[in-house]
Structures are given as structure tokens and as C-alpha cells.
Enzyme design. Structure first.
Site, short mmCIF file in Angstrom:
data_model
loop_
_atom_site.label_atom_id
_atom_site.label_comp_id
_atom_site.label_asym_id
_atom_site.label_seq_id
_atom_site.Cartn_x
_atom_site.Cartn_y
_atom_site.Cartn_z
N ARG A 1 12.79 11.08 26.79
CA ARG A 1 13.72 12.20 26.90
C ARG A 1 14.25 12.28 28.33
NH1 ARG A 1 14.09 12.08 22.24
NH2 ARG A 1 13.57 13.63 20.67
N HIS B 1 21.32 7.00 23.80
CA HIS B 1 20.26 7.53 22.92
C HIS B 1 20.25 6.80 21.57
CE1 HIS B 1 17.58 11.26 22.09
NE2 HIS B 1 17.19 10.23 21.35
#
Ligand code: NDP
Ligand code: OXD
Length: 309
Positions: free
Chosen positions: A224, A272
Site C-alpha cells: 500500500r 496498482h
């Protein structure tokens, strides 16, 4: 009794279709279509807007549509104490292991540097490292970290891992907790972050961690964006303490066009996509977990609310 899908990426109807294909008898709604609020018993979410679950007072559980649950845990649940469940999927796990292997190989073979040289029409052969001479340290040896390590080992890399408390049975050195963190970092030529984002791991990729690595180490963050202190990365690249970084996740996604990471010649960016939940492989477990929740039971892969992952 119905499932409500809330996503930030316009894929609600793709998921609805996959769920109905797996079980045509289900009641499923996308957030953007009209739905009976009182009937919603499970919300399946991916980065849902703040407060969007508040109206659903009959929820029996909230299901992340990915492996991470940080975006759920940082909001208050509309019904206190209901289970938060996450995805654990062999395809998602294998995809992450492939991503980590790809980036490790690209680094030791100098591909990022050659891309930059090609842009300047510059022929400048440099040495390369072998996998067998490279130690990859993995922060987080859960579902994804363990699989990434297994794939790296199969491809000749040396591995070491770091966990919060567990002592996984693995054939490589494993370190645990704050007390062993610097010993873990001290021999990592490549550092891979596969931690969940929790209050304990926020900004963990910082100045102290970078300084505890061997000079010239390479960073891969596929967990993250909240794990990375962005200014510390820029400083470590500037000083040479880090030789480069591959980043798949960012504090703000999409990464803003003016962000300094885009143009940095030692940073490789992917949007991502290290591993992405596939409705085809994940629909069945969402449905099975939904049915478990309806029976008043706790599904597998329910998050521990105290640990936050
Ligand atoms: P798991 O919950 O299976 O594993 C988490 C691991 O991290 C465990 O080994 C745990 O230790 C360790 N850990 C947690 N907190 C700490 C801490 N404070 N200090 C040291 N170690 C800690 O997670 P997954 O492997 O399934 O997923 C990891 C993360 O990857 C997800 O949370 C998600 O954010 C991210 N992800 C990113 C994707 C992408 O495309 N970029 C795709 C999928 C996931 P212990 O073993 O002791 O519990
Ligand atoms: C996940 C992700 O958590 O895609 O599954 O990041």
C-alpha cells in the site's frame, strides 16, 4: 437478503454479472442502481466512498473485494462488530509472486537503467548480478509474501522474511517483530513490502529502514502507498542509499500527474496492478462467505479486528 456491490472503478456490473453467473438465484445490486436498503445483508466493497455503508443497518458482514482491508478498517462499520472478510485466492497469490519475481529480475539485470539509456541512444554495458548472489527480504510473510518467497527461491534467489509474531515454517531465515527488524534488513539487496496497512505499518518504509539496508539496496512496494514515506524515498535515492525503487501503490491513486515519482529515472511505476482480484476466480468465495454470514457463522479469512489484518 441481498448483496450490495460498491466500487470506485466502474466495475460494479462486471462483478454483479460474475456473481449471478456463479449463482443465478442471488439477489445482487450495484450501488448505482435502485436497491432496497433494508434487504442488504452483505456489502462487497473496493475503496467505497467514506460513509457509503452508513445506511445499511441490517448488514451481517462487509467483504473486501481484494486481499487488503485497510480501506474498510479506517471507517466505522455501520453495525459494530460485524465480520470483515477478505479475499484469499490462488490466482491473486500467483499473480503477486510473478510480479515480485519480474521486478527482482528486471532490477538485477539492469532493465530500468537500460530503458533510460535507450531513450538517450546510449550504448553503455554495465555489470549485472545473478539471482544466486541476491538476497530478497520480504516484509510480511502472509499469503502473498510466502508465495513470493517460494517463487523467488525456485528461481535461484536467496530469501529472508519478516513477520509481526508468527514463525512460519520456511526454509530461509525469518525474523520477527521490531527487535529483529534491523537484523532482517541488514542483508537485503532487495526489500519487498507485502505488509497489510495498519496503524503499526503506516510509513514503515522510512529513513530508519532505508538506512538499515545495505547501501545501494532496491525497494519494491507492492502493498500500500501508506507504507511509504515518500520524501524519505527521494532522499535515499538522492544519497545512493537506495539504488532504485519499483512502486505499484501510492498514497494517492491515481498518482497525480505532477508527482515527482513519475519523472524520476530510478523509480519504476506500475498502476496498482501487481495482482488484481479476478471476478471469475473470486465470485465463488464471495458467495460462499455470504452464505456463511447468513447462517450467523464466521467465514474463513475474516479479519482480526484487533490486529487490523
Ligand atoms: P496476510 O494478512 O496474509 O499477511 C500479512 C503478513 O504481514 C503476515 O506475515 C504478518 O505477520 C505481517 N505483518 C503484519 N503486521 C506486521 C507488523 N507490524 N510487523 C511485521 N509484520 C507484520 O496478507 P497478504 O499476504 O494476503 O496481503 C498483504 C497485503 O498486500 C494486503 O494487505 C494488501 O494491502 C496488499 N496487496 C496488494 C496488491 C497489489 O496489487 N498491489 C494485491 C493484493 C494485496 P504475522 O505472520 O506475524 O501475522
Ligand atoms: C488487494 C489489492 O488488496 O488489489 O487485493 O490491492
Amino acid at each position: 437478503m441481498a448483496i450490495l456491490i460498491i466500487r470506485n472503478d466502474h466495475k460494479e456490473f462486471i462483478w454483479k454479472e460474475a456473481l449471478l453467473k456463479a449463482d443465478p438465484g442471488l439477489d445482487v445490486y450495484a450501488y448505482s442502481e435502485s436497491h432496497p436498503e433494508a434487504d442488504i445483508t452483505m456489502a462487497a466493497v473496493w475503496k467505497h466512498p467514506e460513509g457509503s455503508l452508513n445506511a445499511y443497518k441490517n448488514l451481517k458482514g462487509v467483504h473486501s473485494m481484494g486481499a487488503g482491508v485497510d480501506f474498510i478498517m479506517e471507517q466505522t462499520l455501520p453495525v459494530p462488530g460485524i465480520p470483515v472478510v477478505r479475499v484469499v485466492d490462488p490466482a491473486l497469490t500467483a499473480d503477486m509472486a510473478e510480479y515480485v519475481l519480474t521486478q527482482c529480475l528486471a532490477h538485477i539485470k539492469g532493465l530500468l537503467a537500460y530503458e533510460e539509456l535507450q531513450g538517450r541512444h546510449s550504448w553503455n554495458p554495465e555489470g549485472y548480478k545473478r539471482a544466486s548472489e541476491t538476497t530478497v527480504g520480504i516484509m510480511g510473510l502472509g499469503e502473498l509474501g510466502k508465495a513470493a518467497a517460494a517463487t523467488l527461491l525456485k528461481n535461484g534467489f536467496q530469501c529472508r522474511g519478516w513477520t509481526r509474531k508468527s514463525k512460519p515454517r520456511v526454509d530461509f531465515p525469518c525474523y520477527t517483530g521490531e527487535g529483529e527488524r534491523d537484523a532482517f534488513l541488514s542483508a537485503c539487496d532487495i526489500l519487498v513490502c507485502l505488509l497489510p496497512l495498519t496503524p503499526d505499518t503506516a510509513d514503515i518504509l522510512n529513513h530508519q529502514v532505508f538506512n538499515a539496508l545495505p547501501p545501494g539496496a532496491f525497494l519494491i512496494n507492492a502493498a500500500r502507498g501508506g507504507h511509504l514515506e515518500e520524501s524519505a524515498l527521494l532522499r535515499a535515492l538522492e544519497s545512493g542509499q537506495l539504488s532504485g525503487a519499483c512502486l505499484d501503490v501510492f498514497k494517492q491513486e491515481p498518482l497525480p500527474a505532477e508527482h515527482p515519482f513519475w519523472a524520476h529515472k530510478r523509480i519504476r511505476i506500475t498502476p496498482h496492478v501487481a495482482s488484481v482480484s479476478d471476478p471469475k476466480t473470486v465470485a465463488e468465495q464471495l458467495i460462499s462467505n455470504y452464505k456463511t454470514l447468513l447462517k450467523g457463522q464466521t467465514p474463513p479469512n475474516t479479519v482480526d479486528p484487533v490486529r487490523g489484518y
